[in-house]
Design a protein around this motif. Sequence first.
Motif, PDB file in Angstrom:
ATOM      1  N   LEU A  46       0.746  -1.018   0.028  1.00 30.89           N
ATOM      2  CA  LEU A  46       0.168  -0.087  -0.040  1.00 30.89           C
ATOM      3  C   LEU A  46       0.778   1.316  -0.065  1.00 30.89           C
ATOM      4  CD1 LEU A  46      -2.719   1.183  -0.005  1.00 30.89           C
ATOM      5  CD2 LEU A  46      -2.923   1.094   2.556  1.00 30.89           C
ATOM      6  N   PRO A  47       1.925   1.434   0.915  1.00 33.04           N
ATOM      7  CA  PRO A  47       2.576   2.565   0.936  1.00 33.04           C
ATOM      8  C   PRO A  47       3.353   2.696  -0.548  1.00 33.04           C
ATOM      9  CG  PRO A  47       3.042   1.339   2.857  1.00 33.04           C
ATOM     10  CD  PRO A  47       2.276   0.579   1.996  1.00 33.04           C
ATOM     11  N   LEU A  48       3.651   1.694  -1.390  1.00 33.86           N
ATOM     12  CA  LEU A  48       4.322   2.071  -2.639  1.00 33.86           C
ATOM     13  C   LEU A  48       3.261   2.491  -3.526  1.00 33.86           C
ATOM     14  CD1 LEU A  48       6.543   1.228  -4.803  1.00 33.86           C
ATOM     15  CD2 LEU A  48       5.591  -1.164  -4.919  1.00 33.86           C
ATOM     16  N   ALA A  49       2.078   1.927  -3.620  1.00 28.56           N
ATOM     17  CA  ALA A  49       1.096   2.473  -4.506  1.00 28.56           C
ATOM     18  C   ALA A  49       0.554   3.989  -4.098  1.00 28.56           C
ATOM     19  CB  ALA A  49      -0.267   1.681  -4.280  1.00 28.56           C
ATOM     20  N   LEU A  50       0.519   4.380  -2.914  1.00 25.69           N
ATOM     21  CA  LEU A  50       0.304   5.692  -2.561  1.00 25.69           C
ATOM     22  C   LEU A  50       1.337   6.667  -2.984  1.00 25.69           C
ATOM     23  CD1 LEU A  50      -1.655   5.169   0.754  1.00 25.69           C
ATOM     24  CD2 LEU A  50      -2.662   5.615  -1.413  1.00 25.69           C
ATOM     25  N   SER A  51       2.331   6.150  -2.699  1.00 29.73           N
ATOM     26  CA  SER A  51       3.760   7.066  -2.745  1.00 29.73           C
ATOM     27  C   SER A  51       3.810   7.390  -4.474  1.00 29.73           C
ATOM     28  CB  SER A  51       4.744   6.785  -1.954  1.00 29.73           C
ATOM     29  OG  SER A  51       5.230   5.450  -2.318  1.00 29.73           O
ATOM     30  N   LEU A  52       3.776   6.346  -5.064  1.00 31.74           N
ATOM     31  CA  LEU A  52       3.872   6.341  -6.533  1.00 31.74           C
ATOM     32  C   LEU A  52       3.004   7.271  -7.344  1.00 31.74           C
ATOM     33  CD1 LEU A  52       5.418   5.406  -8.913  1.00 31.74           C
ATOM     34  CD2 LEU A  52       4.067   3.337  -9.021  1.00 31.74           C
ATOM     35  N   GLY A  53       1.616   7.066  -6.852  1.00 35.73           N
ATOM     36  CA  GLY A  53       0.765   7.976  -7.456  1.00 35.73           C
ATOM     37  C   GLY A  53       0.941   9.431  -7.103  1.00 35.73           C
ATOM     38  N   LEU A  54       1.447   9.802  -5.906  1.00 31.62           N
ATOM     39  CA  LEU A  54       1.465  11.054  -5.578  1.00 31.62           C
ATOM     40  C   LEU A  54       2.755  11.701  -6.202  1.00 31.62           C
ATOM     41  CD1 LEU A  54       0.597  10.600  -1.744  1.00 31.62           C
ATOM     42  CD2 LEU A  54      -0.588  12.078  -3.301  1.00 31.62           C
ATOM     43  N   LEU A  55       3.826  10.796  -6.758  1.00 28.80           N
ATOM     44  CA  LEU A  55       5.090  11.251  -7.166  1.00 28.80           C
ATOM     45  C   LEU A  55       4.797  12.138  -8.480  1.00 28.80           C
ATOM     46  CD1 LEU A  55       8.006  11.243  -7.076  1.00 28.80           C
ATOM     47  CD2 LEU A  55       8.023   9.198  -8.405  1.00 28.80           C
ATOM     48  N   PHE A  56       3.957  11.831  -9.215  1.00 24.51           N
ATOM     49  CA  PHE A  56       3.587  12.753 -10.609  1.00 24.51           C
ATOM     50  C   PHE A  56       2.247  13.471 -10.324  1.00 24.51           C
ATOM     51  CE2 PHE A  56       6.363   9.361 -11.947  1.00 24.51           C
ATOM     52  CZ  PHE A  56       7.032   9.733 -12.818  1.00 24.51           C
ATOM     53  N   SER A  57       1.866  13.677  -9.169  1.00 29.15           N
ATOM     54  CA  SER A  57       0.713  14.451  -8.908  1.00 29.15           C
ATOM     55  C   SER A  57       1.157  15.878  -8.134  1.00 29.15           C
ATOM     56  CB  SER A  57      -0.405  13.628  -8.117  1.00 29.15           C
ATOM     57  OG  SER A  57      -0.622  12.649  -8.594  1.00 29.15           O
ATOM     58  N   ALA A  58       2.142  16.382  -8.276  1.00 32.83           N
ATOM     59  CA  ALA A  58       2.681  17.492  -7.504  1.00 32.83           C
ATOM     60  C   ALA A  58       1.691  18.778  -8.263  1.00 32.83           C
ATOM     61  CB  ALA A  58       4.175  17.839  -8.058  1.00 32.83           C
ATOM     62  N   PRO A  59       1.134  19.605  -7.333  1.00 31.97           N
ATOM     63  CA  PRO A  59       0.302  20.587  -7.722  1.00 31.97           C
ATOM     64  C   PRO A  59       1.168  21.781  -8.676  1.00 31.97           C
ATOM     65  CG  PRO A  59       0.090  20.335  -5.289  1.00 31.97           C
ATOM     66  CD  PRO A  59       1.150  19.643  -5.751  1.00 31.97           C
ATOM     67  N   ASP A  60       0.246  22.187  -9.535  1.00 33.68           N
ATOM     68  CA  ASP A  60       0.649  23.211 -10.486  1.00 33.68           C
ATOM     69  C   ASP A  60       1.222  24.446  -9.679  1.00 33.68           C
ATOM     70  OD1 ASP A  60      -0.013  21.407 -12.506  1.00 33.68           O
ATOM     71  OD2 ASP A  60      -1.640  22.726 -12.992  1.00 33.68           O
ATOM     72  N   SER A  61       0.890  24.650  -8.417  1.00 29.82           N
ATOM     73  CA  SER A  61       1.480  26.074  -8.006  1.00 29.82           C
ATOM     74  C   SER A  61       2.624  25.777  -7.306  1.00 29.82           C
ATOM     75  CB  SER A  61       0.570  25.929  -6.759  1.00 29.82           C
ATOM     76  OG  SER A  61       0.339  25.107  -5.766  1.00 29.82           O
ATOM     77  N   LEU A  62       3.232  24.655  -7.403  1.00 26.84           N
ATOM     78  CA  LEU A  62       4.431  24.397  -6.872  1.00 26.84           C
ATOM     79  C   LEU A  62       5.697  24.747  -7.768  1.00 26.84           C
ATOM     80  CD1 LEU A  62       4.127  21.164  -4.574  1.00 26.84           C
ATOM     81  CD2 LEU A  62       4.081  23.518  -3.839  1.00 26.84           C
ATOM     82  N   LYS A  63       6.674  25.514  -7.466  1.00 27.19           N
ATOM     83  CA  LYS A  63       7.764  26.049  -8.411  1.00 27.19           C
ATOM     84  C   LYS A  63       8.883  25.837  -7.593  1.00 27.19           C
ATOM     85  CE  LYS A  63       4.670  27.265 -11.625  1.00 27.19           C
ATOM     86  NZ  LYS A  63       4.421  26.519 -13.121  1.00 27.19           N
ATOM     87  N   GLY A  64      10.086  25.805  -8.251  1.00 19.32           N
ATOM     88  CA  GLY A  64      11.504  26.165  -7.632  1.00 19.32           C
ATOM     89  C   GLY A  64      11.730  25.224  -6.628  1.00 19.32           C
ATOM     90  N   TRP A  65      12.116  25.551  -5.316  1.00 12.15           N
ATOM     91  CA  TRP A  65      12.382  24.700  -4.125  1.00 12.15           C
ATOM     92  C   TRP A  65      11.271  24.137  -3.664  1.00 12.15           C
ATOM     93  CZ3 TRP A  65      17.044  23.544  -3.861  1.00 12.15           C
ATOM     94  CH2 TRP A  65      18.182  24.524  -4.477  1.00 12.15           C
ATOM     95  N   SER A  66      10.085  24.515  -3.604  1.00 13.08           N
ATOM     96  CA  SER A  66       9.056  23.871  -2.984  1.00 13.08           C
ATOM     97  C   SER A  66       8.840  22.827  -4.003  1.00 13.08           C
ATOM     98  CB  SER A  66       7.650  24.723  -3.273  1.00 13.08           C
ATOM     99  OG  SER A  66       7.469  25.176  -4.142  1.00 13.08           O
TER     100      SER A  66
END
Length: 512
Positions: free
Chosen positions: A102-122
């Motif tokens: 389960l941790p593998l599935a959740l973290s993999l999905g979130l890896l490519f789901s970064a919000p568009d508002s995040l830029k640079g160091w965030s």
Amino acid sequence: MSEAVTAHSSAQAELNRKKRLSPLQKLVYGSGALADGMANTALGFLFFYMTAVRGLSGTIAGASFVIALLVDSFADPLIGTLSDSTRTAFGRRHPWMFAAALPLALSLGLLFSAPDSLKGWSLFLYMTLAAIATRVSLSVFAVPHVALGAELSDDYIERSNIVAYRAVFSVVAAIVGPLLILRVFTHNANDLLHRGGYTPFAWVSAAIAFAAAMGCALGTRETLSRLHLVKEKAAAPLRNLLKAIGDAARHRHFLILFFGSLIYFVSKGITDQLNLHYVEFFWKLSNQALFAIQIATAAGAVIGFPLTAWLQRHVDKHVLLMVTIIATCTGTAAVPLLRLAGIIPPSGPGLMVPILALKFLDGGAQVLIGVTYYSMTADAADEHEYLFHARREGLFFAGLAFCSKAASALGALIAGQSLDLIGFPSAIADKGATLHIPWRTIVELALICGPGASALMACSALLVLLLRFQRSDLIHIQKILSERRRADSVVRVETDSSRPEVRVDVGVSAVS
């Protein structure tokens, strides 16, 4: 006794391992590689996603890779040692495999789901934390899974066959992952710069990885009676780890395999991280052509399975490994040089035929290299038990995983700095038609991915020359180990008869 319960002694487990695994049992075991393969296929697109799609510089993206991979790399030996010394009704490996799904599935999905508002160091912080979670949870599954395969049989050839079943599902993942991103989720934009395709791609990949991890963990419980026994749970995991590493450092053949694979994976790390830049901007291939390359590579891998099994019946493993690495280096270096010399045309069948032929051969070669490295490591685990009276498959395969990840981290760092050094632009998706990349920069990229990486990879073939562990050596060692286990079984029976109220399992597989 039922195969779904652990053996009563090391000698009994050895007898069980002499029985051949059925094709279904090997298939169920191998299916776990689909979880590993889907995660790693998705991670193969991460560097391109971070730089070309989300706008991080090559150096910052490379630094993110280094942090995540180094954390994971140092976690691997601890995971392997804990797996080696775990003692439960479900065996040594299965509790870890169940816990990771389960941790593998959740973290993999979130890896490519970064919000568009995040830029640079965030964005850097988000990607780094998500990558650490993905890679560590993947290791918690993959290290015990690979170690489990080394315990299923003691036979020289059967071990390679077991690895081959695992490799089959890696090939399936190598087809399904690119199919999802290239033909399903970015097909409308017809290129890899379509940001909106990456999130659904990641979650579908995560769902497949979860199903494969759980299916393998449940299905392989039928093989528990084959697995080596441990004397007791490790009371001090860190001290146990340090002692195990000390013993491994005195094991000559393991050290050669360790450093040889380290060099090999540094080279692979460079080419893997720059591959999408390479094919998009040097070869100028479409999504359709990229998918054709994936199919050619997979087809070569399919041929590689029976070819590897046949060759290993007639040629010692270390000879196969050396020859295949040299052949791979030669092909990888030659093709871009032929294009720069004008021998290969810039487009059309004259371009695609040699590329597809190279990828077909490379697919078979990678299977042979991977199967041989892992099979030789399983053989080295027997030699280690012979020398140090301890079973440490988990640590050994964690060592290979460490090589892969630490070297890939270094490769990613080199790749990122190389992009910045040659002036390759980032945030390509946002620049669109205004983007211009000088031809000299593209040529330098090709030289890094081709001759540069190949020269480094060739060094791993030189280390293989130092290996002298042959089939006859393994047979001799396993004969001695078998005699030890029978003697230990006699001691256990005598102990049980004198103290019937206490049950103690003692075997040479105990972690010292």
